[in-house]
Design an enzyme around this catalytic site. Structure first.
Site, PDB file in Angstrom:
ATOM      1  CE  LYS A  17      -2.100  -1.057   3.863  1.00  0.00           C
ATOM      2  NZ  LYS A  17      -1.415  -2.335   4.186  1.00  0.00           N
ATOM      3  NE  ARG A  93      -4.928   0.125   9.913  1.00  0.00           N
ATOM      4  CZ  ARG A  93      -3.689  -0.219   9.609  1.00  0.00           C
ATOM      5  NH1 ARG A  93      -3.219  -1.403   9.899  1.00  0.00           N
ATOM      6  NH2 ARG A  93      -2.898   0.626   9.022  1.00  0.00           N
ATOM      7  NE  ARG A 130       7.746  -2.548   6.239  1.00  0.00           N
ATOM      8  CZ  ARG A 130       6.457  -2.320   6.458  1.00  0.00           C
ATOM      9  NH1 ARG A 130       5.710  -1.761   5.533  1.00  0.00           N
ATOM     10  NH2 ARG A 130       5.899  -2.687   7.589  1.00  0.00           N
ATOM     11  NE  ARG A 162       6.205  -0.203  10.099  1.00  0.00           N
ATOM     12  CZ  ARG A 162       5.077  -0.150   9.393  1.00  0.00           C
ATOM     13  NH1 ARG A 162       5.054   0.463   8.224  1.00  0.00           N
ATOM     14  NH2 ARG A 162       3.981  -0.714   9.840  1.00  0.00           N
ATOM     15  NE  ARG A 173       2.088  -4.601  11.313  1.00  0.00           N
ATOM     16  CZ  ARG A 173       3.215  -4.613  10.594  1.00  0.00           C
ATOM     17  NH1 ARG A 173       4.313  -5.170  11.089  1.00  0.00           N
ATOM     18  NH2 ARG A 173       3.234  -4.063   9.408  1.00  0.00           N
TER      19      ARG A 173
HETATM   20  P1  AP5 Z   1       4.762  -1.604   1.937  1.00  0.00           P
HETATM   21  O1  AP5 Z   1       4.429  -0.758   0.751  1.00  0.00           O
HETATM   22  O2  AP5 Z   1       5.575  -1.005   3.036  1.00  0.00           O
HETATM   23  O3  AP5 Z   1       3.465  -2.321   2.543  1.00  0.00           O
HETATM   24  P2  AP5 Z   1       2.168  -1.733   3.263  1.00  0.00           P
HETATM   25  O4  AP5 Z   1       1.003  -2.376   2.583  1.00  0.00           O
HETATM   26  O5  AP5 Z   1       2.228  -0.244   3.316  1.00  0.00           O
HETATM   27  O6  AP5 Z   1       2.299  -2.394   4.686  1.00  0.00           O
HETATM   28  P3  AP5 Z   1       2.410  -1.782   6.152  1.00  0.00           P
HETATM   29  O7  AP5 Z   1       3.202  -2.770   6.965  1.00  0.00           O
HETATM   30  O8  AP5 Z   1       2.910  -0.375   6.122  1.00  0.00           O
HETATM   31  O9  AP5 Z   1       0.954  -1.820   6.634  1.00  0.00           O
HETATM   32  P4  AP5 Z   1       0.501  -1.741   8.112  1.00  0.00           P
HETATM   33  O10 AP5 Z   1      -0.966  -1.713   7.979  1.00  0.00           O
HETATM   34  O11 AP5 Z   1       1.059  -2.804   8.986  1.00  0.00           O
HETATM   35  O12 AP5 Z   1       1.167  -0.455   8.681  1.00  0.00           O
HETATM   36  P5  AP5 Z   1       0.673   1.021   8.890  1.00  0.00           P
HETATM   37  O13 AP5 Z   1       1.854   1.872   8.800  1.00  0.00           O
HETATM   38  O14 AP5 Z   1      -0.518   1.321   8.056  1.00  0.00           O
HETATM   39  O15 AP5 Z   1       5.536  -2.884   1.357  1.00  0.00           O
HETATM   40  C1  AP5 Z   1       6.059  -3.882   2.221  1.00  0.00           C
HETATM   41  C2  AP5 Z   1       7.404  -4.385   1.685  1.00  0.00           C
HETATM   42  O16 AP5 Z   1       7.194  -5.046   0.446  1.00  0.00           O
HETATM   43  C3  AP5 Z   1       8.425  -3.276   1.395  1.00  0.00           C
HETATM   44  O17 AP5 Z   1       9.701  -3.723   1.768  1.00  0.00           O
HETATM   45  C4  AP5 Z   1       8.337  -3.073  -0.107  1.00  0.00           C
HETATM   46  O18 AP5 Z   1       9.561  -2.617  -0.658  1.00  0.00           O
HETATM   47  C5  AP5 Z   1       7.978  -4.460  -0.586  1.00  0.00           C
HETATM   48  N1  AP5 Z   1       7.142  -4.443  -1.782  1.00  0.00           N
HETATM   49  C6  AP5 Z   1       6.134  -3.571  -2.067  1.00  0.00           C
HETATM   50  N2  AP5 Z   1       5.576  -3.864  -3.270  1.00  0.00           N
HETATM   51  C7  AP5 Z   1       6.237  -4.961  -3.728  1.00  0.00           C
HETATM   52  C8  AP5 Z   1       6.115  -5.743  -4.908  1.00  0.00           C
HETATM   53  N3  AP5 Z   1       5.206  -5.462  -5.872  1.00  0.00           N
HETATM   54  N4  AP5 Z   1       6.939  -6.799  -5.064  1.00  0.00           N
HETATM   55  C9  AP5 Z   1       7.880  -7.087  -4.113  1.00  0.00           C
HETATM   56  N5  AP5 Z   1       8.059  -6.377  -2.977  1.00  0.00           N
HETATM   57  C10 AP5 Z   1       7.246  -5.325  -2.781  1.00  0.00           C
HETATM   58  O19 AP5 Z   1       0.140   0.969  10.402  1.00  0.00           O
HETATM   59  C11 AP5 Z   1       1.049   0.770  11.481  1.00  0.00           C
HETATM   60  C12 AP5 Z   1       0.286   0.700  12.791  1.00  0.00           C
HETATM   61  O20 AP5 Z   1      -0.379   1.970  13.056  1.00  0.00           O
HETATM   62  C13 AP5 Z   1      -0.863  -0.320  12.868  1.00  0.00           C
HETATM   63  O21 AP5 Z   1      -0.394  -1.625  13.175  1.00  0.00           O
HETATM   64  C14 AP5 Z   1      -1.720   0.281  13.997  1.00  0.00           C
HETATM   65  O22 AP5 Z   1      -1.159   0.047  15.246  1.00  0.00           O
HETATM   66  C15 AP5 Z   1      -1.633   1.758  13.699  1.00  0.00           C
HETATM   67  N6  AP5 Z   1      -2.702   2.224  12.803  1.00  0.00           N
HETATM   68  C16 AP5 Z   1      -2.532   2.762  11.550  1.00  0.00           C
HETATM   69  N7  AP5 Z   1      -3.717   3.049  10.995  1.00  0.00           N
HETATM   70  C17 AP5 Z   1      -4.674   2.706  11.917  1.00  0.00           C
HETATM   71  C18 AP5 Z   1      -6.089   2.743  11.916  1.00  0.00           C
HETATM   72  N8  AP5 Z   1      -6.763   3.196  10.842  1.00  0.00           N
HETATM   73  N9  AP5 Z   1      -6.739   2.282  12.999  1.00  0.00           N
HETATM   74  C19 AP5 Z   1      -6.071   1.821  14.062  1.00  0.00           C
HETATM   75  N10 AP5 Z   1      -4.728   1.751  14.141  1.00  0.00           N
HETATM   76  C20 AP5 Z   1      -4.035   2.185  13.073  1.00  0.00           C
HETATM   77 MG    MG Z   2       2.539   1.171   4.846  1.00  0.00          MG
END
Ligand code: AP5
Ligand code: MG
Length: 220
Positions: A17, A93, A130, A162, A173
């Site tokens: 994402k 989410r 990552r 991270r 998660r």
């Molecule tokens: P990446 O693009 O980083 O993946 P992502 O989908 O963004 O995954 P996240 O881990 O960031 O999602 P998340 O939901 O856990 O974290 P968030 O920050 O939102 O890609 C991942 C890896 O794959 C990278 O190394 C990339 O290079 C590689 N990659 C990408 N595309 C590729 C491809 N096509 N082929 C190969 N490799 C590829 O949330 C963090 C925390 O914040 C949550 O756990 C929660 O505690 C809190 N939080 C955030 N939002 C909320 C909410 N709405 N409600 C409650 N708590 C929340």
């Molecule tokens: Mg992300």
């Protein structure tokens, strides 16, 4: 003039994402609103939100709906989002967050909701490898032979693991995704707002699929 867009990108943790939203944000010239990035910035800055959220994020659990809805509502109210639109990454989410978002966006509804679909075993591999720039959030993939300290080629910041990319937090998660976030597929699907895009391909190929999906949902 390049048309703006109001988009929601759903998908498992590690589906890509963040990677794709950076590109989509440049393509549609709209802000990339990542609730995860906003929370991590609050933690770094030591705000009251950051202090309250740090332990929750590090353990891979979810911050409360009321807090998250308030943060997003305030951001969507800013001029750039009101005029050009936005790409929401990591929000909603839970079904509760989606219902609140429907209320908030009433007059300017979302153009498309996209589920970036990548199976669980593959996202576990991606998250384990990552690494992320502490300052600008650029993603890197660790191959095990990086020179230390590892410096971001975009901004010169430190590249780090991270705190929630540990095996325990990754599993928490992903379990929470199945329980709390996957019901959104049905929530948006039953009102005809959902498009599923296969996220298993190179980042360039996935980007082409995403832009095609947005254009198709605008035409329908
Ligand atoms: P990446 O693009 O980083 O993946 P992502 O989908 O963004 O995954 P996240 O881990 O960031 O999602 P998340 O939901 O856990 O974290 P968030 O920050 O939102 O890609 C991942 C890896 O794959 C990278 O190394 C990339 O290079 C590689 N990659 C990408 N595309 C590729 C491809 N096509 N082929 C190969 N490799 C590829 O949330 C963090 C925390 O914040 C949550 O756990 C929660 O505690 C809190 N939080 C955030 N939002 C909320 C909410 N709405 N409600 C409650 N708590 C929340
Ligand atoms: Mg992300």
């Amino acid at each position: 003039m390049i048309p703006g867009a109001r988009l929601i990108i759903l998908g498992r943790q590690g589906a890509g994402k963040g990677t794709q939203c950076v590109r989509l944000s440049r393509h549609f010239v709209v802000p990339h609103i990542s609730t995860g990035d906003m929370l991590r910035a609050a933690v770094r800055e030591g705000t009251s939100l950051g202090k309250a959220a740090k332990a929750v994020i590090d353990a891979g659990r979810l911050v409360g709906d009321d807090i998250m809805v308030g943060v997003v509502q305030e951001r969507l109210d800013r001029a750039d989002a009101r005029t050009r639109g936005y790409i929401l990454d990591g929000f909603p989410r839970t079904v509760g967050q989606a219902q609140s978002l429907d209320d908030i966006t009433g007059e300017r509804p979302i153009d498309a909701v996209i589920d970036l679909d990548v199976p669980r075993d593959l996202v576990v591999q991606r998250l384990s490898a990552r690494r992320v720039c502490r300052d600008c959030g650029t993603n890197y993939v660790a191959k095990g032979a990086e020179r230390q300290p590892w410096i971001c080629e975009v901004c010169g910041g430190d590249i780090q693991h991270r705190a929630d990319d540990t095996p325990d937090a990754i599993n928490t998660r992903l379990d929470l995704y199945e329980e709390q976030t996957s019901p959104l597929i049905e929530y948006y699907g039953e009102t005809g707002r959902l498009t599923v895009v296969d996220g298993v391909a190179t980042p360039d190929q996935v980007f082409a699929r995403l832009t095609a999906a947005v254009e198709a949902s605008r035409r329908s």
